[in-house]
Scaffold this motif. Structure first.
Motif, PDB file in Angstrom:
ATOM      1  N   HIS A 183       0.835  -1.203   0.000  1.00  0.00           N
ATOM      2  CA  HIS A 183       0.000   0.000   0.000  1.00  0.00           C
ATOM      3  C   HIS A 183       0.871   1.254   0.000  1.00  0.00           C
ATOM      4  CE1 HIS A 183      -3.928   1.618   0.114  1.00  0.00           C
ATOM      5  NE2 HIS A 183      -3.837   2.181   1.300  1.00  0.00           N
ATOM      6  N   GLY A 184       1.921   1.232   0.801  1.00  0.00           N
ATOM      7  CA  GLY A 184       2.828   2.367   0.834  1.00  0.00           C
ATOM      8  C   GLY A 184       3.519   2.576  -0.502  1.00  0.00           C
ATOM      9  N   SER A 185       3.855   1.492  -1.183  1.00  0.00           N
ATOM     10  CA  SER A 185       4.542   1.621  -2.474  1.00  0.00           C
ATOM     11  C   SER A 185       3.621   2.234  -3.523  1.00  0.00           C
ATOM     12  CB  SER A 185       5.052   0.251  -2.936  1.00  0.00           C
ATOM     13  OG  SER A 185       3.982  -0.597  -3.302  1.00  0.00           O
ATOM     14  N   THR A 186       2.352   1.826  -3.534  1.00  0.00           N
ATOM     15  CA  THR A 186       1.426   2.410  -4.520  1.00  0.00           C
ATOM     16  C   THR A 186       1.192   3.888  -4.232  1.00  0.00           C
ATOM     17  OG1 THR A 186      -0.538   1.738  -3.242  1.00  0.00           O
ATOM     18  CG2 THR A 186       0.276   0.205  -4.914  1.00  0.00           C
ATOM     19  N   TRP A 187       1.206   4.252  -2.966  1.00  0.00           N
ATOM     20  CA  TRP A 187       1.062   5.663  -2.596  1.00  0.00           C
ATOM     21  C   TRP A 187       2.260   6.476  -3.089  1.00  0.00           C
ATOM     22  CZ3 TRP A 187      -2.268   9.194  -1.034  1.00  0.00           C
ATOM     23  CH2 TRP A 187      -1.817  10.361  -0.416  1.00  0.00           C
ATOM     24  N   LEU A 188       3.458   5.961  -2.881  1.00  0.00           N
ATOM     25  CA  LEU A 188       4.661   6.672  -3.309  1.00  0.00           C
ATOM     26  C   LEU A 188       4.746   6.761  -4.832  1.00  0.00           C
ATOM     27  CD1 LEU A 188       7.313   5.298  -0.786  1.00  0.00           C
ATOM     28  CD2 LEU A 188       6.305   7.584  -0.856  1.00  0.00           C
ATOM     29  N   VAL A 189       4.269   5.747  -5.535  1.00  0.00           N
ATOM     30  CA  VAL A 189       4.248   5.805  -6.996  1.00  0.00           C
ATOM     31  C   VAL A 189       3.361   6.950  -7.469  1.00  0.00           C
ATOM     32  CG1 VAL A 189       3.442   4.594  -9.064  1.00  0.00           C
ATOM     33  CG2 VAL A 189       4.839   3.387  -7.382  1.00  0.00           C
ATOM     34  N   VAL A 196      12.755   7.666  -6.741  1.00  0.00           N
ATOM     35  CA  VAL A 196      11.936   7.205  -5.612  1.00  0.00           C
ATOM     36  C   VAL A 196      10.729   6.434  -6.118  1.00  0.00           C
ATOM     37  CG1 VAL A 196      10.505   7.922  -3.663  1.00  0.00           C
ATOM     38  CG2 VAL A 196      12.699   9.044  -4.071  1.00  0.00           C
ATOM     39  N   ALA A 197      10.063   6.961  -7.135  1.00  0.00           N
ATOM     40  CA  ALA A 197       8.888   6.286  -7.692  1.00  0.00           C
ATOM     41  C   ALA A 197       9.272   4.953  -8.334  1.00  0.00           C
ATOM     42  CB  ALA A 197       8.205   7.196  -8.706  1.00  0.00           C
ATOM     43  N   LYS A 286       5.090   0.531 -15.170  1.00  0.00           N
ATOM     44  CA  LYS A 286       5.946   1.714 -14.971  1.00  0.00           C
ATOM     45  C   LYS A 286       5.541   2.871 -15.889  1.00  0.00           C
ATOM     46  CE  LYS A 286       9.986  -0.773 -13.244  1.00  0.00           C
ATOM     47  NZ  LYS A 286       9.342  -2.067 -13.114  1.00  0.00           N
ATOM     48  N   SER A 287       4.244   3.042 -16.006  1.00  0.00           N
ATOM     49  CA  SER A 287       3.699   4.105 -16.845  1.00  0.00           C
ATOM     50  C   SER A 287       3.594   5.410 -16.066  1.00  0.00           C
ATOM     51  CB  SER A 287       2.310   3.705 -17.362  1.00  0.00           C
ATOM     52  OG  SER A 287       1.670   4.782 -18.002  1.00  0.00           O
ATOM     53  N   LYS A 288       3.723   6.528 -16.783  1.00  0.00           N
ATOM     54  CA  LYS A 288       3.526   7.829 -16.161  1.00  0.00           C
ATOM     55  C   LYS A 288       2.049   8.216 -16.122  1.00  0.00           C
ATOM     56  CE  LYS A 288       8.073   9.703 -17.300  1.00  0.00           C
ATOM     57  NZ  LYS A 288       8.831  10.814 -17.945  1.00  0.00           N
ATOM     58  N   SER A 289       1.205   7.329 -16.632  1.00  0.00           N
ATOM     59  CA  SER A 289      -0.234   7.584 -16.649  1.00  0.00           C
ATOM     60  C   SER A 289      -0.793   7.664 -15.231  1.00  0.00           C
ATOM     61  CB  SER A 289      -0.951   6.474 -17.426  1.00  0.00           C
ATOM     62  OG  SER A 289      -2.349   6.538 -17.227  1.00  0.00           O
ATOM     63  N   LYS A 293      -1.477   4.627 -12.124  1.00  0.00           N
ATOM     64  CA  LYS A 293      -1.021   4.815 -10.743  1.00  0.00           C
ATOM     65  C   LYS A 293      -2.196   4.741  -9.772  1.00  0.00           C
ATOM     66  CE  LYS A 293       2.872   7.770 -12.090  1.00  0.00           C
ATOM     67  NZ  LYS A 293       3.470   9.122 -11.955  1.00  0.00           N
ATOM     68  N   VAL A 294      -3.292   5.378 -10.124  1.00  0.00           N
ATOM     69  CA  VAL A 294      -4.478   5.365  -9.254  1.00  0.00           C
ATOM     70  C   VAL A 294      -5.052   3.954  -9.155  1.00  0.00           C
ATOM     71  CG1 VAL A 294      -6.848   6.187  -9.005  1.00  0.00           C
ATOM     72  CG2 VAL A 294      -5.042   7.795  -9.626  1.00  0.00           C
ATOM     73  N   LEU A 295      -5.069   3.244 -10.282  1.00  0.00           N
ATOM     74  CA  LEU A 295      -5.587   1.875 -10.275  1.00  0.00           C
ATOM     75  C   LEU A 295      -4.765   0.976  -9.365  1.00  0.00           C
ATOM     76  CD1 LEU A 295      -6.559   1.282 -14.016  1.00  0.00           C
ATOM     77  CD2 LEU A 295      -8.100   1.445 -12.051  1.00  0.00           C
ATOM     78  N   SER A 296      -3.451   1.172  -9.347  1.00  0.00           N
ATOM     79  CA  SER A 296      -2.611   0.361  -8.460  1.00  0.00           C
ATOM     80  C   SER A 296      -2.949   0.647  -7.004  1.00  0.00           C
ATOM     81  CB  SER A 296      -1.132   0.621  -8.734  1.00  0.00           C
ATOM     82  OG  SER A 296      -0.756   1.930  -8.355  1.00  0.00           O
ATOM     83  N   PHE A 297      -3.201   1.918  -6.677  1.00  0.00           N
ATOM     84  CA  PHE A 297      -3.562   2.268  -5.295  1.00  0.00           C
ATOM     85  C   PHE A 297      -4.941   1.725  -4.939  1.00  0.00           C
ATOM     86  CE2 PHE A 297      -5.373   5.144  -2.100  1.00  0.00           C
ATOM     87  CZ  PHE A 297      -4.395   5.075  -1.128  1.00  0.00           C
TER      88      PHE A 297
END
Length: 384
Positions: A183-189, A196-197, A286-289, A293-297
């Motif tokens: 969860h923390g990793s998806t937040w940082l992404v 870092v991302a 590893k997309s900048k989309s 990123k939101v979907l992973s979170f």
């Protein structure tokens, strides 16, 4: 408004909802703290990581406080028995939690690399010990806790601190920690960029796969080697708290009874397996989309909710089973406060929880941005 039976069921759901809210919000902060030594190699990168949660972590603690207060008020016998049985574990959790506010507040007070590194270590400990303890404690709930009541309803705990550690409970501890790290990793992404991302995505991908594997393994152990509990006598769902008046039996695979009786419930643990796999997939792109990123979170949040619900539904209606005297196990039906207390608390919760949700969403919306190294370097005197 609601009868006693309905109020008992509502409060079972509400307490579960509050703990899921705590796991998703404050668990995100803990995951970030646990990832700090691995995704941030320089002090400026560590400041980037900390600033992603620095404005929200204390607000997220409200979920923990609300869940604990609700547990105390709605299930007083559970609260008292848990603190008797898990006393040293609870103290370990509380003392580790003390490190988090100190680390957040003090790490940048002195411009010393050694000073900051020491507080970063404290933040790591304060972020990882609680989810590990919570996971081990929940594993012990599934195994049963060695307690019983005397004729005056005084609880006696016959276990020991080191007896809490078994292969199964250590596995549930790993699951809990993995949930927070993922969860923390998806937040940082979502909230950082550059190295870092990238490091967060790489670690999150591995942790998500480990989480799915461990969750499957825990399910197999619950099915094959962990004795579950089943109430075999009639339950007075409208009665007052009388936890010693029932008959309970144990058996291998008994924790799957609710799922076998209502097959649609199997969708919840299935989601708990599939969701982290999707998280791993999204992180691997590893997309900048922003959407990815939101979907992973979202997938990570759904994983946490599904895993907690899986355990809660398996145990229903048990809240704290007793391995010493199974008939003294605490159920959601026979360990609650009075009808008037539950009704009054429901009114209070109906008023305050929307407020908590409202200001939480507002705060995240107002403070949402990508935290960059350039921003941190331009604001060298910021709080974190």
């Amino acid at each position: 408004m609601f009868d006693y039976e309905t109020l008992k069921f509502i409060w079972w759901g509400l307490i579960g909802f509050l703990f899921i809210g705590f796991a998703i919000t404050d668990g995100m902060d803990m995951g970030v703290g646990g990832l700090l030594p691995f995704v941030a190699k320089k002090d400026v990168e560590r400041r980037v990581v900390i600033n992603t949660v620095g404005a929200h972590w204390d607000g997220n603690q409200v979920w923990f406080i609300t869940a604990g207060a609700s547990l105390f008020a709605a299930w007083p016998l559970v609260y008292a028995t848990a603190f008797s049985g898990f006393y040293f574990a609870m103290m370990l959790t509380l003392f580790s939690l003390f490190l988090r506010p100190l680390a957040f507040d003090y790490r940048s007070k002195i411009d010393s690399l050694k000073w900051r590194n020491n507080w970063d270590k404290a933040l790591f400990v304060g972020s990882m010990v609680p989810p590990l303890v919570f996971g081990i404690a929940f594993g012990n709930l599934l195994l049963g806790v060695p307690f019983g009541f005397d004729s005056l309803m005084r609880v006696t705990y016959t276990g020991s601190f080191f007896a809490l550690f078994t292969p199964f409970t250590l596995l549930t501890g790993v699951i809990s920690v993995a949930m927070m790290l993922m969860h923390g990793s998806t937040w940082l992404v979502m909230r950082t960029d550059a190295d870092v991302a990238k490091r967060s995505a790489n670690i999150g991908l591995v942790v998500a796969l480990v989480l799915a594997l461990c969750f499957i393994l825990a399910g197999v152990m619950v099915w094959q080697s962990v004795d579950g509990y089943v109430v075999v006598s009639a339950i007075d769902t409208m009665g007052q708290a009388q936890p010693t008046i029932k008959e309970v039996t144990t058996g291998s695979g008994a924790w799957l009874t609710n799922y076998n009786e209502t097959p649609i419930l199997w969708l919840i643990p299935v989601v708990g397996i599939i969701a982290p796999l999707f998280v791993a997939l999204f992180l691997s792109i590893k997309s900048k989309s922003t959407t990815i990123k939101v979907l992973s979170f979202v997938g990570s949040s759904l994983t946490i909710a599904s895993i907690i619900l899986t355990a809660g539904i398996a145990m229903f209606p048990f809240v704290m089973p007793s391995s010493s005297i199974p008939s003294h196990s605490l159920l959601m039906w026979d360990t609650v406060s009075s009808e008037s207390t539950l009704g009054l608390m429901l009114v209070v919760v109906a008023f305050f929880v929307p407020i908590i949700l409202g200001y939480t969403i507002w705060c995240y919306k107002k403070m949402w941005r990508t935290v960059t190294i350039a921003e941190i370097e331009q604001n060298s005197h910021s709080a974190y």
